[in-house]
Design a protein around this motif. Structure first.
Motif, short mmCIF file in Angstrom:
data_model
loop_
_atom_site.label_atom_id
_atom_site.label_comp_id
_atom_site.label_asym_id
_atom_site.label_seq_id
_atom_site.Cartn_x
_atom_site.Cartn_y
_atom_site.Cartn_z
N ARG A 1 10.55 104.55 -26.38
CA ARG A 1 11.00 103.80 -27.55
C ARG A 1 11.93 104.67 -28.39
O ARG A 1 11.65 105.86 -28.60
CB ARG A 1 9.81 103.34 -28.37
CG ARG A 1 8.95 102.30 -27.66
CD ARG A 1 7.83 101.82 -28.57
NE ARG A 1 7.05 100.78 -27.92
CZ ARG A 1 6.02 101.01 -27.12
NH1 ARG A 1 5.66 102.27 -26.87
NH2 ARG A 1 5.37 100.02 -26.55
N PRO A 2 13.04 104.13 -28.88
CA PRO A 2 13.98 104.94 -29.67
C PRO A 2 13.32 105.64 -30.85
O PRO A 2 13.70 106.77 -31.19
CB PRO A 2 15.01 103.90 -30.14
CG PRO A 2 14.96 102.82 -29.11
CD PRO A 2 13.53 102.74 -28.68
N GLU A 3 12.33 105.01 -31.48
CA GLU A 3 11.68 105.65 -32.62
C GLU A 3 10.81 106.84 -32.22
O GLU A 3 10.40 107.64 -33.09
CB GLU A 3 10.82 104.64 -33.39
CG GLU A 3 9.70 104.00 -32.58
CD GLU A 3 10.12 102.72 -31.86
OE1 GLU A 3 9.23 101.95 -31.46
OE2 GLU A 3 11.34 102.50 -31.71
N GLN A 4 10.54 107.00 -30.93
CA GLN A 4 9.75 108.15 -30.46
C GLN A 4 10.62 109.40 -30.27
O GLN A 4 10.08 110.49 -30.10
CB GLN A 4 9.06 107.81 -29.14
CG GLN A 4 7.97 106.76 -29.26
CD GLN A 4 7.37 106.41 -27.92
OE1 GLN A 4 8.08 106.19 -26.93
NE2 GLN A 4 6.05 106.35 -27.87
N LEU A 5 11.94 109.23 -30.30
CA LEU A 5 12.83 110.36 -30.07
C LEU A 5 13.09 111.13 -31.36
O LEU A 5 13.34 110.54 -32.42
CB LEU A 5 14.18 109.87 -29.51
CG LEU A 5 14.16 109.27 -28.10
CD1 LEU A 5 15.54 108.72 -27.75
CD2 LEU A 5 13.72 110.29 -27.08
N THR A 6 13.01 112.45 -31.25
CA THR A 6 13.40 113.33 -32.34
C THR A 6 14.75 113.93 -31.97
O THR A 6 14.86 114.74 -31.04
CB THR A 6 12.37 114.45 -32.56
OG1 THR A 6 11.09 113.87 -32.84
CG2 THR A 6 12.78 115.36 -33.69
N GLU A 7 15.80 113.51 -32.69
CA GLU A 7 17.15 113.90 -32.33
C GLU A 7 17.88 114.46 -33.55
O GLU A 7 17.77 113.93 -34.65
CB GLU A 7 17.94 112.72 -31.77
CG GLU A 7 17.35 112.12 -30.50
CD GLU A 7 18.09 110.86 -30.08
OE1 GLU A 7 18.72 110.88 -29.00
OE2 GLU A 7 18.05 109.87 -30.83
N ARG A 8 18.65 115.51 -33.33
CA ARG A 8 19.53 116.00 -34.38
C ARG A 8 20.66 115.01 -34.60
O ARG A 8 21.00 114.22 -33.73
CB ARG A 8 20.09 117.37 -33.99
CG ARG A 8 19.09 118.52 -34.12
CD ARG A 8 19.68 119.80 -33.58
NE ARG A 8 19.67 119.81 -32.11
CZ ARG A 8 20.25 120.76 -31.38
NH1 ARG A 8 20.92 121.73 -31.97
NH2 ARG A 8 20.18 120.70 -30.07
N GLU A 9 21.23 115.08 -35.78
CA GLU A 9 22.26 114.10 -36.15
C GLU A 9 23.43 114.12 -35.17
O GLU A 9 23.94 113.06 -34.79
CB GLU A 9 22.77 114.42 -37.57
CG GLU A 9 23.65 113.34 -38.15
CD GLU A 9 22.92 112.02 -38.31
OE1 GLU A 9 23.56 110.96 -38.12
OE2 GLU A 9 21.69 112.03 -38.60
N GLU A 10 23.81 115.33 -34.72
CA GLU A 10 24.97 115.42 -33.81
C GLU A 10 24.63 114.97 -32.39
O GLU A 10 25.54 114.84 -31.55
CB GLU A 10 25.51 116.85 -33.79
CG GLU A 10 24.53 117.89 -33.29
CD GLU A 10 23.69 118.52 -34.38
OE1 GLU A 10 23.16 119.62 -34.17
OE2 GLU A 10 23.57 117.89 -35.46
#
Length: 351
Positions: free
Chosen positions: A252-261
């Protein structure tokens, strides 16, 4: 009546089980058998022959080590031909085997024919770090040197040193195979793979394109570039695949921890990471759906796919490189670029 009582007492004193009574005298120590001298102890010529045999074996070990190094050069494994690879493994292996075997046989023959074989008894005593103990240790080494002849038998000693030093050379030579052969650094070689902007992600090994809609939640796909599927083994298929292989998963997209870049490096929860472990390069191919962890089966490094494949356990020292992806007009997954950092082990200082 008294006579009957005395008989009863005598019967009571006799062993009822029939076992023999204990003997008062202890078993005497028989001592060591008489010492039998060897032929080399009796005949100086026999001792000389044994000495020649020993240092000849050590020099045979030197020759075998040199042959192993020569075989590495005569049968280059870089040709990637089956015959060359087979000869490389066989002749190098034989050289190393004979080198170590000759050292072992020579050392055993030395101990059995020339070293002192007098039997002696060493009494056990508490080990204490006193001056007397250290002096005794020095005396033991001096006596061992005298009995083995290590100090005075120069041919044996020197040939043994030569064999031991030479036995290391084949192993050192084999490390050359880890170095690049065209003058490029490992960083330059592994920074560029077959992934380019617009390259389709395809299933490994059949090269079938993958639609984003085919990637269900929790699924994992082993992925290669579409261009790679058209290469033959003679064109470098294995070498390119070793750098470009990818594992793709969806959550699920909300499970991803991603930096802004990096927010545009994934597509609707689908992320793709290099399968080459950053420890020593094993394929990271075991995905645990509930924890979102990738496991390297070689040394148990674990990477958290939900958090940019960061290392959560094991000896790996840096995250897995991420492949930026998106979809084309038909919904097929494509790469947006190559990896932005070199893939592979971090012991090459790739970070």
């Amino acid at each position: 009546m008294a006579h009957d009582e005395s008989q009863g007492v005598e019967k009571a004193q006799q062993p009822s089980s029939g076992l023999a009574v204990a003997i008062d005298d202890p078993v005497q120590n028989p001592g060591l058998p008489p010492h039998r001298e060897r032929i080399t102890d009796q005949d100086p010529k026999a001792a000389k022959r044994a000495e020649r045999t020993i240092y000849t074996l050590f020099y045979v070990s030197v020759a075998a080590s040199i042959w192993a190094v020569a075989a590495y050069m005569l049968f280059p494994i870089e040709d990637m031909e089956f015959t060359s690879i087979r000869h490389n493994n066989m002749f190098i292996g034989l050289g190393i085997a004979f080198a170590l075997l000759a050292i072992g046989v020579g050392a055993i023959h030395w101990s059995k024919t020339l070293m002192s074989d007098k039997e002696h008894v060493e009494e056990r005593h508490p080990t204490r770090g006193t001056v007397e103990t250290r002096d005794g240790a020095v005396e033991v080494f001096e006596k061992a040197n005298e009995e083995s002849g290590f100090g005075r038998r120069k041919m044996i000693r020197n040939s043994l040193f030569a064999a031991l030093v030479a036995s290391i050379l084949p192993g050192v030579t084999l490390f050359r195979g880890l170095a690049p052969h065209d003058g490029q650094s490992p960083v330059a070689l592994l920074k560029q793979t077959m992934w380019t902007d617009g390259e389709h992600l395809t299933r490994d090994p059949d090269g079938t394109r993958i639609r984003a809609s085919d990637v269900t939640l929790g699924s994992a796909f082993h992925v290669i570039p579409e261009t790679l599927a058209g290469l033959s083994h003679s064109d470098g298929y294995l070498e390119e695949k070793a750098k470009a292989m990818v594992l793709m998963v969806r959550m699920r997209p909300e499970q991803l921890t991603e930096r802004e870049e990096r927010k545009d490096w994934s597509y609707d929860g689908i992320v793709a990471y290099s399968k080459v472990c950053t420890h020593v390069g094993c394929p990271v191919a075991l995905y645990e759906q509930h924890t979102h962890h990738l496991l390297c089966p070689c040394h148990q490094s674990q990477f958290d796919v939900s958090d940019e494949a960061k290392v959560v356990f094991g000896p790996a020292s840096r995250p897995l490189p991420q492949l930026p992806i998106t979809v084309d007009d038909e919904g097929y997954l494509i790469a947006k670029s190559d990896f932005t950092e070199p893939v592979g082990p971090s012991f090459w200082e790739l970070h």
